[in-house]
Design a protein around this motif. Sequence first.
Motif, PDB file in Angstrom:
ATOM      1  N   VAL A 216      31.779  32.552  37.158  1.00 44.92           N
ATOM      2  CA  VAL A 216      31.382  34.166  37.335  1.00 44.92           C
ATOM      3  C   VAL A 216      30.117  34.235  36.553  1.00 44.92           C
ATOM      4  O   VAL A 216      29.737  33.607  35.527  1.00 44.92           O
ATOM      5  N   GLY A 217      29.178  35.074  37.113  1.00 43.14           N
ATOM      6  CA  GLY A 217      27.803  35.224  36.690  1.00 43.14           C
ATOM      7  C   GLY A 217      27.087  36.365  37.324  1.00 43.14           C
ATOM      8  O   GLY A 217      27.374  36.212  38.463  1.00 43.14           O
ATOM      9  N   PRO A 218      25.982  36.526  36.875  1.00 48.61           N
ATOM     10  CA  PRO A 218      24.951  37.573  37.372  1.00 48.61           C
ATOM     11  C   PRO A 218      24.570  37.034  38.834  1.00 48.61           C
ATOM     12  O   PRO A 218      24.709  38.011  40.010  1.00 48.61           O
ATOM     13  N   ILE A 219      24.588  36.039  39.171  1.00 48.44           N
ATOM     14  CA  ILE A 219      24.007  35.192  40.459  1.00 48.44           C
ATOM     15  C   ILE A 219      25.063  34.583  41.211  1.00 48.44           C
ATOM     16  O   ILE A 219      24.952  34.094  42.241  1.00 48.44           O
ATOM     17  N   GLY A 220      26.368  34.801  40.532  1.00 43.68           N
ATOM     18  CA  GLY A 220      27.508  33.991  41.029  1.00 43.68           C
ATOM     19  C   GLY A 220      28.441  34.907  41.624  1.00 43.68           C
ATOM     20  O   GLY A 220      28.042  36.025  42.057  1.00 43.68           O
ATOM     21  N   PRO A 221      29.766  34.684  41.718  1.00 40.67           N
ATOM     22  CA  PRO A 221      30.790  35.590  41.870  1.00 40.67           C
ATOM     23  C   PRO A 221      30.972  36.768  40.929  1.00 40.67           C
ATOM     24  O   PRO A 221      30.720  36.385  39.775  1.00 40.67           O
ATOM     25  N   HIS A 222      31.205  37.802  41.182  1.00 41.04           N
ATOM     26  CA  HIS A 222      31.672  38.861  40.580  1.00 41.04           C
ATOM     27  C   HIS A 222      33.129  39.264  40.612  1.00 41.04           C
ATOM     28  O   HIS A 222      33.698  39.168  41.776  1.00 41.04           O
ATOM     29  N   VAL A 223      33.809  39.563  39.568  1.00 39.94           N
ATOM     30  CA  VAL A 223      35.126  39.811  39.483  1.00 39.94           C
ATOM     31  C   VAL A 223      35.693  41.122  38.899  1.00 39.94           C
ATOM     32  O   VAL A 223      35.165  41.379  37.668  1.00 39.94           O
ATOM     33  N   GLY A 224      36.582  41.809  39.531  1.00 39.53           N
ATOM     34  CA  GLY A 224      37.270  42.886  38.819  1.00 39.53           C
ATOM     35  C   GLY A 224      38.657  42.885  39.008  1.00 39.53           C
ATOM     36  O   GLY A 224      39.113  41.976  39.704  1.00 39.53           O
ATOM     37  N   VAL A 225      39.346  43.734  38.242  1.00 40.77           N
ATOM     38  CA  VAL A 225      40.826  43.580  38.297  1.00 40.77           C
ATOM     39  C   VAL A 225      41.805  44.985  38.672  1.00 40.77           C
ATOM     40  O   VAL A 225      41.207  46.003  38.032  1.00 40.77           O
ATOM     41  N   VAL A 226      42.559  44.765  39.350  1.00 41.65           N
ATOM     42  CA  VAL A 226      43.411  46.130  39.532  1.00 41.65           C
ATOM     43  C   VAL A 226      44.882  45.683  39.535  1.00 41.65           C
ATOM     44  O   VAL A 226      45.065  44.470  39.759  1.00 41.65           O
ATOM     45  N   GLN A 227      45.751  46.555  38.547  1.00 46.21           N
ATOM     46  CA  GLN A 227      47.015  46.004  38.413  1.00 46.21           C
ATOM     47  C   GLN A 227      47.982  46.854  39.409  1.00 46.21           C
ATOM     48  O   GLN A 227      47.582  48.098  39.742  1.00 46.21           O
ATOM     49  N   ALA A 228      48.719  46.137  40.163  1.00 47.00           N
ATOM     50  CA  ALA A 228      49.813  46.652  41.035  1.00 47.00           C
ATOM     51  C   ALA A 228      51.346  46.979  40.103  1.00 47.00           C
ATOM     52  O   ALA A 228      51.785  46.237  39.554  1.00 47.00           O
ATOM     53  N   SER A 229      51.539  48.156  40.195  1.00 49.81           N
ATOM     54  CA  SER A 229      52.667  48.750  39.600  1.00 49.81           C
ATOM     55  C   SER A 229      53.356  50.018  40.238  1.00 49.81           C
ATOM     56  O   SER A 229      53.271  49.784  41.609  1.00 49.81           O
ATOM     57  N   ASP A 230      53.848  50.988  39.625  1.00 48.52           N
ATOM     58  CA  ASP A 230      54.307  51.926  40.494  1.00 48.52           C
ATOM     59  C   ASP A 230      53.169  52.540  41.286  1.00 48.52           C
ATOM     60  O   ASP A 230      53.357  52.937  42.428  1.00 48.52           O
ATOM     61  N   SER A 231      52.053  52.966  40.465  1.00 50.63           N
ATOM     62  CA  SER A 231      50.707  53.117  41.073  1.00 50.63           C
ATOM     63  C   SER A 231      49.681  52.032  40.648  1.00 50.63           C
ATOM     64  O   SER A 231      49.574  51.755  39.693  1.00 50.63           O
ATOM     65  N   PRO A 232      48.557  51.850  41.535  1.00 50.28           N
ATOM     66  CA  PRO A 232      47.586  51.135  41.243  1.00 50.28           C
ATOM     67  C   PRO A 232      46.833  51.531  40.034  1.00 50.28           C
ATOM     68  O   PRO A 232      46.511  52.626  40.042  1.00 50.28           O
ATOM     69  N   LYS A 233      46.426  50.399  39.414  1.00 53.09           N
ATOM     70  CA  LYS A 233      45.366  50.962  38.042  1.00 53.09           C
ATOM     71  C   LYS A 233      44.372  49.928  38.218  1.00 53.09           C
ATOM     72  O   LYS A 233      44.357  48.843  37.988  1.00 53.09           O
ATOM     73  N   THR A 234      43.088  50.484  38.429  1.00 56.09           N
ATOM     74  CA  THR A 234      41.814  49.650  38.336  1.00 56.09           C
ATOM     75  C   THR A 234      41.305  49.523  36.961  1.00 56.09           C
ATOM     76  O   THR A 234      41.182  50.380  35.851  1.00 56.09           O
ATOM     77  N   GLU A 235      41.447  48.351  36.195  1.00 55.07           N
ATOM     78  CA  GLU A 235      41.223  47.771  34.899  1.00 55.07           C
ATOM     79  C   GLU A 235      39.627  47.750  34.686  1.00 55.07           C
ATOM     80  O   GLU A 235      39.264  48.228  33.547  1.00 55.07           O
ATOM     81  N   PHE A 236      39.045  47.199  35.601  1.00 58.73           N
ATOM     82  CA  PHE A 236      37.728  46.816  35.466  1.00 58.73           C
ATOM     83  C   PHE A 236      37.088  46.648  36.726  1.00 58.73           C
ATOM     84  O   PHE A 236      37.590  45.812  37.519  1.00 58.73           O
ATOM     85  N   LEU A 237      35.687  47.067  37.091  1.00 55.25           N
ATOM     86  CA  LEU A 237      35.001  46.831  38.241  1.00 55.25           C
ATOM     87  C   LEU A 237      34.295  45.635  38.343  1.00 55.25           C
ATOM     88  O   LEU A 237      34.017  44.869  37.261  1.00 55.25           O
ATOM     89  N   LEU A 238      33.694  45.355  39.500  1.00 56.63           N
ATOM     90  CA  LEU A 238      33.069  44.113  39.723  1.00 56.63           C
ATOM     91  C   LEU A 238      31.726  43.830  38.756  1.00 56.63           C
ATOM     92  O   LEU A 238      31.408  42.717  38.444  1.00 56.63           O
ATOM     93  N   THR A 239      31.077  45.057  38.310  1.00 53.46           N
ATOM     94  CA  THR A 239      29.973  44.870  37.440  1.00 53.46           C
ATOM     95  C   THR A 239      30.157  45.174  36.103  1.00 53.46           C
ATOM     96  O   THR A 239      29.162  45.067  35.194  1.00 53.46           O
ATOM     97  N   ASN A 240      31.378  45.451  35.565  1.00 54.20           N
ATOM     98  CA  ASN A 240      31.779  45.578  34.398  1.00 54.20           C
ATOM     99  C   ASN A 240      31.435  44.427  33.361  1.00 54.20           C
ATOM    100  O   ASN A 240      31.238  44.681  32.255  1.00 54.20           O
TER     101      ASN A 240
END
Length: 566
Positions: A216-240
């Motif tokens: 992962v890096g500025p000129i490579g892949p960007h990664v963000g995370v969402v948790q699946a539970s009763d309701s989805p929760k965005t933990e952090f976005l692609l550019t965080n």
Amino acid sequence: MCKLRSVCVSGAEMFPLSVLLPLTGFFLLLSSTLGSESSVPYPVTCVTRGADLTEDGMLLLCPPDCSRWRVSVFGTGVYASVSSVCGAALHRGILGASGGPVRVNRLQGRHNYMSSYAHGIQSQALSHWTASFSLTKPVSVPLELSSDTSTTALPAAAQPGKKPLKKLSVKKALTGGNKDCQMDIAMVIDSSNNIGQRRFNLQKSFLGKLTAMLRVGPIGPHVGVVQASDSPKTEFLLTNYTQPKELLFALKELAFLGGNTNTGKAIMHTAETFFTQENGGRRGHPRVMVVLVDGWPSDDLEQAAMFARESGINVFLVSVAKPAPEELAMVRDKDFMKKAVCKDNGFFSYWMSSWFSTTKHVKPLTQRLCSLDSLLCSKTCYNSVNIGFLIDGSSSVGEGNFRLVLDFLAGIAKSFDISDVGSHIGAVQYTYDQRLEFNLFDHSNKDDAVNALRRIPYMSGGTATGSAISFTTQNLFRRTGPGRNYLIVVTDGQSYDGVRGPALAAQKQGITIFSVGVAWAPMDDLRTMASEPKDSHTFFTREFTGLAEFIPPLVRGICRDFTENN
């Protein structure tokens, strides 16, 4: 130079003495350490902000009992520079109530600082700030992971009989990112009661290894995370977190939620919100969603997965611990894997038998994610085509009409997502001779490509369209594969050489030809050059001003051909 703005006192910038430590010892300490990164910490107050620091990597000494102050903290893991440094260190868990040293690393500003409660400190959300910082606890041994043998391990004499330890292979990831794997990746992870706290921690460890291998890096892949539970929760976005160290810390901080495995809800939430430009999605970059499921989902995936596919998102489903035979009756949809993925061809489905043996799966899964040509759901005509413009620069065109031709071609180019990982355009101008104006891979963004097109100087001369087609086939398209190459030929007159042979050779090489004639261009030549069916690949207008009307049908024609051939 003053390293702390809060002690640079001038007539225009005064700070209350109540928020400063006694300055005598501070200035003595400062004068002895200016000019180099010191191992002696600078004393600060509980309310000193990241914005008050004027150098990167400063080692600060926070006083005790900062939790009693009303410290302002914005963000999680990475903090907006308006935050209290010591308050952020408490929130991060680097400091306790007794205070102590902390090192501050300055970062660029970003969008969407996430709020959270940790270690007795409630941080706040912030939509945007101009600068950021992260924190590390000073230690004598660097924490940097390296693919090389550790240079900070104790000497062999201090560890009799032991060889230096080999550390996790992520050092390359710390230098900017894998430019051959430029994509936006949403990790949808299982945070349900089904996985439990222990396996949830193993899942986080697996994600850390996977993101390290992805580089992962500025000129490579960007990664963000969402948790699946009763309701989805965005933990952090692609550019965080676009630096590997920051991302690894953020993954480590993820908290287990519990609840049902509502994976379908999480897929829909991610597809609807995650890849927008406002949330850090990059134009022209493939969109990938990696969905991890422990066991089976509690809800239906079909509608959410269909929406993701229609949105150009490549859904990979990683299933861990298949249900036992006696559990199959509890599974709502036994074909959930087939329905969830981008395409049910085996490539987008991945199975791991246990969370306790995931290391061997990191490399093969990374290779799948980075196989750009296999990401079928993100391949659209707008982001996956190579378009060559073959431009008649003969004397009969004239300078003014030549500019109208360039405006016409610029209008076509603007309809596509031109980038280093998206579509490409190139141009050849011809008379009796040919001139390669710019290659397909010379310009990695739309503005540069369109500007290069508009700047092409007019040649003036004769008209040898057949030779020009051969030249373009051999030079402009030499580095491309079949199936997504298009040539738009624009001419205003009779060619002095034959066009049939060169056009057939180009088409056999996988190049689809659209012919555009103006003024005195003979219809026979135009139809001979054009690909089948001739009627939908041949255009003619008596006046150069009529070219603009051909932009929408030409773009639709390219998209139609691309869809049929891919």
